[in-house]
Design a protein around this motif. Structure first.
Motif, PDB file in Angstrom:
ATOM      1  N   LEU A  29       0.558   6.635  -9.052  1.00  0.00           N
ATOM      2  CA  LEU A  29       0.533   8.094  -8.945  1.00  0.00           C
ATOM      3  C   LEU A  29       1.935   8.683  -9.087  1.00  0.00           C
ATOM      4  CD1 LEU A  29      -2.008   8.456  -5.999  1.00  0.00           C
ATOM      5  CD2 LEU A  29      -2.444   8.858  -8.430  1.00  0.00           C
ATOM      6  N   LYS A  30       2.921   8.005  -8.545  1.00  0.00           N
ATOM      7  CA  LYS A  30       4.294   8.519  -8.619  1.00  0.00           C
ATOM      8  C   LYS A  30       4.860   8.442 -10.031  1.00  0.00           C
ATOM      9  CE  LYS A  30       5.464   7.330  -3.827  1.00  0.00           C
ATOM     10  NZ  LYS A  30       6.302   6.467  -2.949  1.00  0.00           N
ATOM     11  N   SER A  31       4.429   7.456 -10.801  1.00  0.00           N
ATOM     12  CA  SER A  31       4.987   7.256 -12.140  1.00  0.00           C
ATOM     13  C   SER A  31       4.242   8.018 -13.228  1.00  0.00           C
ATOM     14  CB  SER A  31       4.996   5.764 -12.481  1.00  0.00           C
ATOM     15  OG  SER A  31       3.681   5.231 -12.431  1.00  0.00           O
ATOM     16  N   ASN A  32       3.188   8.736 -12.891  1.00  0.00           N
ATOM     17  CA  ASN A  32       2.424   9.508 -13.879  1.00  0.00           C
ATOM     18  C   ASN A  32       2.318  10.958 -13.405  1.00  0.00           C
ATOM     19  OD1 ASN A  32       1.065   7.453 -15.969  1.00  0.00           O
ATOM     20  ND2 ASN A  32       1.080   6.490 -13.942  1.00  0.00           N
ATOM     21  N   GLN A  33       3.331  11.711 -13.679  1.00  0.00           N
ATOM     22  CA  GLN A  33       3.389  13.089 -13.206  1.00  0.00           C
ATOM     23  C   GLN A  33       2.640  14.055 -14.107  1.00  0.00           C
ATOM     24  OE1 GLN A  33       7.478  14.160 -12.532  1.00  0.00           O
ATOM     25  NE2 GLN A  33       7.833  12.509 -11.051  1.00  0.00           N
ATOM     26  N   GLN A  34       2.110  13.563 -15.228  1.00  0.00           N
ATOM     27  CA  GLN A  34       1.354  14.430 -16.125  1.00  0.00           C
ATOM     28  C   GLN A  34      -0.152  14.336 -15.903  1.00  0.00           C
ATOM     29  OE1 GLN A  34       2.924  16.566 -18.126  1.00  0.00           O
ATOM     30  NE2 GLN A  34       4.884  15.775 -17.378  1.00  0.00           N
ATOM     31  N   LEU A  35      -0.574  13.694 -14.827  1.00  0.00           N
ATOM     32  CA  LEU A  35      -1.993  13.521 -14.566  1.00  0.00           C
ATOM     33  C   LEU A  35      -2.701  14.871 -14.461  1.00  0.00           C
ATOM     34  CD1 LEU A  35      -2.274  10.558 -12.037  1.00  0.00           C
ATOM     35  CD2 LEU A  35      -3.440  10.759 -14.234  1.00  0.00           C
ATOM     36  N   ALA A  36      -3.809  14.992 -15.195  1.00  0.00           N
ATOM     37  CA  ALA A  36      -4.614  16.210 -15.147  1.00  0.00           C
ATOM     38  C   ALA A  36      -5.991  15.954 -14.555  1.00  0.00           C
ATOM     39  CB  ALA A  36      -4.747  16.808 -16.550  1.00  0.00           C
ATOM     40  N   ASN A  37      -6.540  14.751 -14.750  1.00  0.00           N
ATOM     41  CA  ASN A  37      -7.864  14.404 -14.231  1.00  0.00           C
ATOM     42  C   ASN A  37      -7.763  13.055 -13.534  1.00  0.00           C
ATOM     43  OD1 ASN A  37      -9.520  16.624 -15.645  1.00  0.00           O
ATOM     44  ND2 ASN A  37      -8.464  15.651 -17.353  1.00  0.00           N
ATOM     45  N   LEU A  38      -8.127  13.034 -12.267  1.00  0.00           N
ATOM     46  CA  LEU A  38      -7.989  11.830 -11.446  1.00  0.00           C
ATOM     47  C   LEU A  38      -9.294  11.583 -10.704  1.00  0.00           C
ATOM     48  CD1 LEU A  38      -6.165   9.555 -10.396  1.00  0.00           C
ATOM     49  CD2 LEU A  38      -5.393  11.117  -8.595  1.00  0.00           C
ATOM     50  N   ASN A  39      -9.858  10.384 -10.906  1.00  0.00           N
ATOM     51  CA  ASN A  39     -11.110   9.992 -10.261  1.00  0.00           C
ATOM     52  C   ASN A  39     -10.850   8.747  -9.427  1.00  0.00           C
ATOM     53  OD1 ASN A  39     -13.676   9.354  -9.464  1.00  0.00           O
ATOM     54  ND2 ASN A  39     -14.548   9.268 -11.518  1.00  0.00           N
ATOM     55  N   LEU A  40     -10.887   8.920  -8.098  1.00  0.00           N
ATOM     56  CA  LEU A  40     -10.663   7.817  -7.157  1.00  0.00           C
ATOM     57  C   LEU A  40     -11.899   7.578  -6.299  1.00  0.00           C
ATOM     58  CD1 LEU A  40      -7.057   8.797  -5.959  1.00  0.00           C
ATOM     59  CD2 LEU A  40      -7.687   7.279  -7.845  1.00  0.00           C
ATOM     60  N   THR A  41     -13.059   7.774  -6.862  1.00  0.00           N
ATOM     61  CA  THR A  41     -14.299   7.688  -6.095  1.00  0.00           C
ATOM     62  C   THR A  41     -14.457   6.315  -5.451  1.00  0.00           C
ATOM     63  OG1 THR A  41     -15.340   9.249  -7.596  1.00  0.00           O
ATOM     64  CG2 THR A  41     -16.794   7.916  -6.229  1.00  0.00           C
ATOM     65  N   GLY A  42     -14.673   6.313  -4.142  1.00  0.00           N
ATOM     66  CA  GLY A  42     -14.997   5.091  -3.429  1.00  0.00           C
ATOM     67  C   GLY A  42     -13.848   4.146  -3.183  1.00  0.00           C
ATOM     68  N   LEU A  43     -12.613   4.509  -3.460  1.00  0.00           N
ATOM     69  CA  LEU A  43     -11.482   3.611  -3.247  1.00  0.00           C
ATOM     70  C   LEU A  43     -11.096   3.581  -1.768  1.00  0.00           C
ATOM     71  CD1 LEU A  43     -11.246   3.684  -6.359  1.00  0.00           C
ATOM     72  CD2 LEU A  43      -8.767   3.685  -6.054  1.00  0.00           C
ATOM     73  N   THR A  44     -11.035   2.388  -1.232  1.00  0.00           N
ATOM     74  CA  THR A  44     -10.626   2.240   0.173  1.00  0.00           C
ATOM     75  C   THR A  44      -9.131   2.446   0.353  1.00  0.00           C
ATOM     76  OG1 THR A  44     -10.427  -0.159  -0.155  1.00  0.00           O
ATOM     77  CG2 THR A  44     -12.530   0.670   0.645  1.00  0.00           C
ATOM     78  N   ALA A  45      -8.373   2.385  -0.723  1.00  0.00           N
ATOM     79  CA  ALA A  45      -6.923   2.553  -0.618  1.00  0.00           C
ATOM     80  C   ALA A  45      -6.507   4.011  -0.475  1.00  0.00           C
ATOM     81  CB  ALA A  45      -6.240   1.955  -1.850  1.00  0.00           C
ATOM     82  N   VAL A  46      -7.427   4.947  -0.684  1.00  0.00           N
ATOM     83  CA  VAL A  46      -7.091   6.366  -0.632  1.00  0.00           C
ATOM     84  C   VAL A  46      -7.035   6.824   0.819  1.00  0.00           C
ATOM     85  CG1 VAL A  46      -7.814   8.682  -1.312  1.00  0.00           C
ATOM     86  CG2 VAL A  46      -8.126   6.760  -2.886  1.00  0.00           C
ATOM     87  N   THR A  47      -5.943   7.439   1.210  1.00  0.00           N
ATOM     88  CA  THR A  47      -5.751   8.008   2.542  1.00  0.00           C
ATOM     89  C   THR A  47      -5.141   9.397   2.392  1.00  0.00           C
ATOM     90  OG1 THR A  47      -3.541   7.034   2.752  1.00  0.00           O
ATOM     91  CG2 THR A  47      -5.411   5.698   3.524  1.00  0.00           C
ATOM     92  N   ASN A  48      -4.860  10.008   3.532  1.00  0.00           N
ATOM     93  CA  ASN A  48      -4.185  11.309   3.495  1.00  0.00           C
ATOM     94  C   ASN A  48      -2.780  11.190   2.918  1.00  0.00           C
ATOM     95  OD1 ASN A  48      -6.409  12.605   4.579  1.00  0.00           O
ATOM     96  ND2 ASN A  48      -5.665  12.477   6.697  1.00  0.00           N
ATOM     97  N   VAL A  49      -2.144  10.028   3.085  1.00  0.00           N
ATOM     98  CA  VAL A  49      -0.825   9.806   2.478  1.00  0.00           C
ATOM     99  C   VAL A  49      -0.939   9.821   0.957  1.00  0.00           C
ATOM    100  CG1 VAL A  49       1.108   8.204   2.297  1.00  0.00           C
ATOM    101  CG2 VAL A  49      -0.060   8.507   4.491  1.00  0.00           C
ATOM    102  N   THR A  50      -2.010   9.245   0.454  1.00  0.00           N
ATOM    103  CA  THR A  50      -2.248   9.280  -0.992  1.00  0.00           C
ATOM    104  C   THR A  50      -2.376  10.715  -1.486  1.00  0.00           C
ATOM    105  OG1 THR A  50      -3.426   7.172  -0.777  1.00  0.00           O
ATOM    106  CG2 THR A  50      -3.725   8.404  -2.820  1.00  0.00           C
ATOM    107  N   CYS A  51      -3.097  11.527  -0.751  1.00  0.00           N
ATOM    108  CA  CYS A  51      -3.249  12.937  -1.126  1.00  0.00           C
ATOM    109  C   CYS A  51      -1.903  13.671  -1.084  1.00  0.00           C
ATOM    110  CB  CYS A  51      -4.243  13.613  -0.190  1.00  0.00           C
ATOM    111  SG  CYS A  51      -5.926  12.967  -0.321  1.00  0.00           S
ATOM    112  N   LYS A  52      -1.054  13.306  -0.140  1.00  0.00           N
ATOM    113  CA  LYS A  52       0.272  13.932  -0.078  1.00  0.00           C
ATOM    114  C   LYS A  52       1.108  13.568  -1.292  1.00  0.00           C
ATOM    115  CE  LYS A  52       4.289  14.384   2.954  1.00  0.00           C
ATOM    116  NZ  LYS A  52       4.897  13.979   4.248  1.00  0.00           N
ATOM    117  N   ILE A  53       1.032  12.296  -1.713  1.00  0.00           N
ATOM    118  CA  ILE A  53       1.764  11.871  -2.909  1.00  0.00           C
ATOM    119  C   ILE A  53       1.245  12.607  -4.136  1.00  0.00           C
ATOM    120  CG2 ILE A  53       2.196   9.900  -4.418  1.00  0.00           C
ATOM    121  CD1 ILE A  53       2.153   8.131  -1.938  1.00  0.00           C
ATOM    122  N   ILE A  54      -0.065  12.797  -4.211  1.00  0.00           N
ATOM    123  CA  ILE A  54      -0.643  13.520  -5.344  1.00  0.00           C
ATOM    124  C   ILE A  54      -0.152  14.967  -5.363  1.00  0.00           C
ATOM    125  CG2 ILE A  54      -2.814  14.397  -6.303  1.00  0.00           C
ATOM    126  CD1 ILE A  54      -4.141  11.841  -5.271  1.00  0.00           C
TER     127      ILE A  54
END
Length: 670
Positions: free
Chosen positions: A265-290
């Motif tokens: 996520l940090k190395s792709n700053q041009q992201l326009a569409n992101l699908n993380l459905t069902g990933l256990t690695a996603v947390t509120n910290v992940t949302c902050k990085i996004i």
């Protein structure tokens, strides 16, 4: 002085005999003279012949023809052949020739004996075997080149040619040559990498190789369900190689490490569409990085990510001003009013999916729509707030919502096209009346499992709503109080319906008749072009409806075959309509309905009518058998005859299509 006679005698003596030798001796002399001449010719190096051995020859080496013989079984001189013909005597590669003919019992001599022995073969020295293929002259050879089309083609054209191949085909042709291998794994061919279509057929090593080669070029990455990501270090390969992603789908990659995800996520700053459905690695910290690294994000899907809550959604909404599509199904914490206020203030969302968010309540929903403490218009008693830009709203299974909360959507979502309220069991007609009056663009409406809705909502509000002429999809499954009184007016006014789900409702054959009439009305506006086949215009689901009888299903089947279609042909049978109705009904009738529909869709109206008549006979006989009173044996016999005729009909249809149906004790279609 020598006379002519003496000269003739001398010549005869030299030939091996005198005049008294007779004609037979003269023949021998002439033959010997001819053979000696041929021997001298064959012994000359300038006339040496060379040719390749035939493919069927038993000899392993090439040779040079050294002698020619006229001796054969059919010799004109009447002599038997000795051994094999001279044409079969081939010298060895060093130019030497055998000294005698194979099979001869007489040693070779320079002359000819009286017993017709074969002549000795004279050895030829310094004989060089020449090549069987003549070389081109040097001047012509310099001008001739082997033209390699692929090697001479510009690299850009090679890329364009290979771009027509599918990913699996590119991997297959890559081993053809080094040039193919280099070109097939060029990153320009993998700008859109969708592994969800072939991940089951490609090993992890090839997948890693593709990602490494094409990583800087990949803009659309789809690893949905890709199990190879869970093996080895493929996730790290993806993270290190992909730096220019615009669309990324990691749905189903359950073992994607949290650190790898954050690095990606940090190395792709041009992201326009992101699908993380069902990933256990996603947390509120992940949302902050996004929120900090992806300011261009437009679509965000974190449904079923159980290690985060609505506070992460709040950070993404505030940090990504371009966000228009938010999908957060079954995420906890949506009773937080701060999150609702953040969604209200952005007012950029066009799609909001909160299905299964059981903590969402009326207060939070009102805050999302009206904000906190809005100004109330004293004339209309409505909040004075900017209208929401929502086009699709999914609140299915939000069990804490009630009528006042859903009613807040009225007159505040004018652009709404799709509304899903299934599973909110406490909703009544009052919740939907203002929404239907203020959404002229509504095309999809789902109201499943709402037992408090009445027919009045359908007949007085939905049928007369501004959206009625454009409504395409309606679902009222398991709504126990909605029946013919509500659905018949809907089919009369909502003439653009394409799919209707009415399973487990009290509707009857009258509703099916109304649907058939609605589709027939559409056919008058858009008749079937000459030579065209009918298309599916309406799909209805009516199983588990106790009031739907086989006569109502027959009405739909008759409508599909055009029985009552006004355009009657010269043969007296109606042509097929431009649109037909597909039906999902009682499982005992479903096979007959499906077969009838297939025949109509392929234009075989006569066969469909024949099947329809047989099914009617079967159903009528079946009803007669079930009736009490006298004549039961006769009715049962009629049922068996009908079943037999129906089975024969299906057997003929199966033979026409290349398959045969197995017969059973009952109706073969039942």
């Amino acid at each position: 002085m020598v006379t002519d006679g003496d000269a003739g005698a001398s010549s005869a003596a030299e030939g091996g005999g005198g005049y008294g030798a007779g004609p037979q001796q003269a023949k021998k002399s002439n033959r010997q003279r001819l053979l000696r001449g041929l021997q001298r010719i064959s012994s000359s190096p300038s006339l040496a012949l060379s040719r390749p051995r035939a493919s069927s020859s038993p000899y392993p080496k090439h040779g040079t023809l050294s002698c020619v013989s006229l001796a054969s079984s059919s010799s004109p001189f009447g002599q038997p052949s000795v051994g094999s013909s001279y044409f079969s005597h081939i010298s060895t590669t060093d130019g030497s020739a055998p000294t005698s003919v194979s099979g001869s019992s007489t040693p070779a001599t320079p002359g000819c004996d009286d017993d017709e022995s074969t002549l000795a073969i004279r050895k030829v020295k310094h004989l060089v075997t020449t090549s069987t293929v003549a070389a081109l002259p040097v001047d012509i050879r310099k001008k001739t080149r082997v033209f390699n089309l692929w090697a001479s083609m510009p690299y850009e054209i090679k890329i364009h040619v290979l771009s027509f191949l599918q990913p699996k085909e590119l991997v297959r042709v890559s081993p053809v040559s080094r040039d193919f291998y280099k070109t097939c794994f060029d990153g320009q061919l993998w700008t859109c990498f969708n592994a969800s279509e072939f991940y089951k057929e490609i090993p992890a090593e090839s997948l890693s190789k593709i990602i490494i080669a094409a990583g800087p070029f990949i803009k659309d990455l789809n690893l949905r369900g890709c199990v190879q990501v869970e093996q080895g270090k493929l996730a790290d390969v993806v993270v290190k190689a992909c730096r220019n992603l615009i669309n990324a789908t990691l749905e189903g990659c359950r073992n994607f490490h949290r650190s790898s995800l954050h690095t990606l996520l940090k190395s792709n700053q041009q992201l326009a569409n992101l699908n993380l459905t069902g990933l256990t690695a996603v947390t509120n910290v992940t949302c902050k990085i996004i929120s900090q690294s992806c300011p261009h994000l437009e679509t965000f899907n974190v449904s079923w990510c159980k290690h985060m809550d609505a506070r992460g959604i709040k950070m993404v909404v505030e940090g990504c001003p371009r966000l228009t599509d938010l999908r957060a199904g079954e995420i906890k914490g949506f009773d937080n009013l701060d999150v609702a206020q953040a969604i209200f203030e952005t007012n950029n969302l066009e799609r909001l999916v909160l299905a299964g968010c059981t903590e969402l309540n009326d207060a939070a929903l009102k805050t999302m729509v009206h904000g906190v403490n809005p100004t109330i218009d004293i004339l209309t008693d409505r909040p004075v707030v900017p209208p929401r830009k929502l086009r699709h709203l999914d609140l299915s299974r939000c069990s804490q919502l009630t009528t006042p909360g859903v009613k807040a959507l009225g007159y505040n979502v004018p652009d709404l096209e799709g509304l899903q309220l299934s599973g909110i069991t406490s909703l009544t007609d009052d919740a939907l009346e203002p929404i239907l009056r203020s959404t002229p663009r509504l095309t999809h409406l789902e109201l499943e499992d709402l037992n408090h809705l009445t027919n009045r909502l359908l007949s007085e509000h939905l049928a007369k709503a501004p959206c009625a002429p454009i409504l395409e999809h309606l679902s009222i499954s398991s709504c126990g109080d909605l029946g013919d009184a509500g659905m018949v007016p809907v089919f009369r006014h909502c003439t653009n319906l394409r799919s209707v789900y009415m399973d487990n409702t009290p509707i009857s054959d009258l509703t099916l008749t109304g649907a058939a009439a609605m589709v027939r009305e559409r056919d008058t506006v858009h008749p079937l072009p000459q030579g065209s086949l009918p298309q599916v215009g309406l799909h209805m689901v009516v199983y588990d409806c106790t009031n739907v009888a086989w006569s109502g299903v027959l009405e739909v089947l008759s409508r599909n075959t055009g029985k009552i279609w006004p355009a009657i042909g010269a043969s007296g049978t109606a042509g097929p309509p431009s649109e037909i109705i597909t039906l999902k009904c009682f499982y005992g009738w479903q096979m007959t309905v499906d077969e009838h529909t297939k025949r109509v869709l392929r234009g075989d109206v006569a066969s469909a009518l024949r099947l329809e008549r047989k099914w009617v006979d079967y159903m009528q006989a079946n009803e007669e058998v079930g009736a009490g009173g006298a004549g039961g044996r006769r009715r049962r016999r009629r049922l068996r005859e009908t079943q037999q005729v129906h089975a024969n009909e299906e057997e003929l249809a199966g033979a026409a299509t290349g398959r045969r149906r197995a017969r059973t004790a009952g109706c073969s279609m039942m």
